[in-house]
Design an enzyme around this catalytic site. Structure first.
Site, PDB file in Angstrom:
ATOM      1  CG  LEU A  77     -28.424   2.845  21.425  1.00  0.00           C
ATOM      2  CD1 LEU A  77     -26.962   3.626  21.098  1.00  0.00           C
ATOM      3  CD2 LEU A  77     -28.484   1.359  20.931  1.00  0.00           C
TER       4      LEU A  77
ATOM      5  CE  LYS B 221     -25.725  -0.775  18.049  1.00  0.00           C
ATOM      6  NZ  LYS B 221     -26.360  -1.102  19.219  1.00  0.00           N
TER       7      LYS B 221
HETATM    8  N1  PLP Z   1     -30.233  -0.063  24.182  1.00  0.00           N
HETATM    9  C1  PLP Z   1     -28.859  -0.700  24.090  1.00  0.00           C
HETATM   10  C2  PLP Z   1     -27.953  -0.666  25.304  1.00  0.00           C
HETATM   11  C3  PLP Z   1     -28.693  -1.625  23.061  1.00  0.00           C
HETATM   12  O1  PLP Z   1     -27.179  -2.210  22.887  1.00  0.00           O
HETATM   13  C4  PLP Z   1     -29.344  -1.657  22.043  1.00  0.00           C
HETATM   14  C5  PLP Z   1     -29.118  -2.394  20.689  1.00  0.00           C
HETATM   15  O2  PLP Z   1     -28.230  -3.046  20.680  1.00  0.00           O
HETATM   16  C6  PLP Z   1     -30.645  -1.061  22.083  1.00  0.00           C
HETATM   17  C7  PLP Z   1     -30.986  -0.376  23.223  1.00  0.00           C
HETATM   18  C8  PLP Z   1     -31.722  -1.195  21.026  1.00  0.00           C
HETATM   19  O3  PLP Z   1     -31.439  -0.480  19.900  1.00  0.00           O
HETATM   20  P1  PLP Z   1     -31.861  -0.903  18.309  1.00  0.00           P
HETATM   21  O4  PLP Z   1     -33.197  -0.958  18.536  1.00  0.00           O
HETATM   22  O5  PLP Z   1     -31.300   0.326  17.584  1.00  0.00           O
HETATM   23  O6  PLP Z   1     -31.385  -2.211  18.240  1.00  0.00           O
END
Ligand code: PLP
Length: 285
Positions: free
Chosen positions: A205, A149
């Site tokens: 992610l 991230k």
């Molecule tokens: N995918 C991307 C590219 C993201 O930036 C995010 C969250 O910011 C997510 C998925 C979702 O992740 P999370 O559920 O941990 O917020």
């Protein structure tokens, strides 16, 4: 607003980080966004765990322990009197006062830790949850370690702008014909009662919300299939939705101009949102 920077709680206009910080010069940093409901942190442990993983993958030194991070989150919620909102946390590699592609010596370079709050009254009652959002598809041209991230968010920002220009709310990214994820969320479709979402790999992610939602769906006897899907399959699905720490579970009602189902949120996604929010409020800390 009071923010946190490297050990200090300060008014936001007094918080400073070096212009040589590699987060600023090279997007050499990682972040987390944790939501707050009724003054409590949602899924804090999951976010802390992923932060540790992101830092490890980039050989970045942890600026604080998980216990310290929890304390800082709670203190910011208290100082800013946050009822519903978000806490943004960022760790950058810091600087040795120069610019060089190679990482500076971790023994003599301290990482920077910055946190701030965003108050979002009614975060859990966002109109998008009731009405659903519309998305366009765009090519996924991001780098190959989307599981980390990082603050390297220029392409997702451009994706949001492309969506805005097209008059819709978000974009789903597509690589080699298959949907990877949304610009800031994970993507799902529902067909014949089955939830389909791409499996985790370096391509997306590993959403903290994704993990909790899939667990809760399985517990509720919903079928889950982790596999790739195309935009065409999504357009013919019964429902579609996205998940993220700030959107929770949000229905998607249109993809590239094609209505999903009746063009309004179906039954499963709103139910899953309810189940998710109930569990998260119960386990908030
Ligand atoms: N995918 C991307 C590219 C993201 O930036 C995010 C969250 O910011 C997510 C998925 C979702 O992740 P999370 O559920 O941990 O917020």
């Amino acid at each position: 607003r009071t923010v946190y920077v490297n050990g200090e709680y300060l008014p936001e206009d007094q918080a400073k980080v070096s212009i040589f910080d590699r987060g600023f010069l090279m997007a050499d940093g990682v972040y987390e966004v944790t939501s707050v409901l009724d003054g409590k942190l949602i899924a804090f442990d999951g976010h802390a765990e992923r932060l540790t993983r992101s830092m490890n993958e980039l050989d970045m030194r942890a600026p604080a322990t998980t216990e310290e991070l929890l304390e800082i989150h709670r203190e910011l919620v208290r100082l800013n009197d946050i009822k519903d909102g978000l806490i943004y946390l960022q760790v950058t590699r810091g600087s040795d006062g120069d610019r060089d592609f190679a990482f500076p010596d971790p023994e003599t370079t301290a990482p920077s830790l910055v946190l701030f709050t965003q108050s979002k009254p009614g975060l859990a009652n966002n109109p998008a949850a009731r009405d659903g959002i519309r998305v366009i598809s765009i090519e996924d041209i991001r780098w190959g370690r989307r599981d980390i991230k990082t603050v390297q968010l220029l392409y997702p920002s451009m994706g949001k702008m492309m969506a805005k220009k097209a008059g819709v709310e978000d974009a789903w990214m597509v690589e080699e014909g298959f949907v990877t994820e949304g610009t800031s969320n994970n993507a799902y479709i529902v067909k014949d009662g089955k939830i389909v979402t791409r499996e985790t790999s370096n391509d997306i992610l590993h959403g903290i919300t994704r993990k909790a939602v899939l667990e809760l769906a399985r517990e509720a006897q919903m079928q889950v299939e982790e596999r790739n899907f195309t935009i065409e399959e999504a357009q013919q699905a019964d429902e579609a939705f996205v998940t993220s720490a700030s959107a929770f579970v949000t229905p998607v009602v249109e993809i590239d101009g094609a209505k999903i189902g009746s063009g309004t949120p179906g039954k499963l996604a709103p139910r899953l949102r309810e189940i998710y929010l109930e569990e998260m409020r119960k386990t908030a800390i």
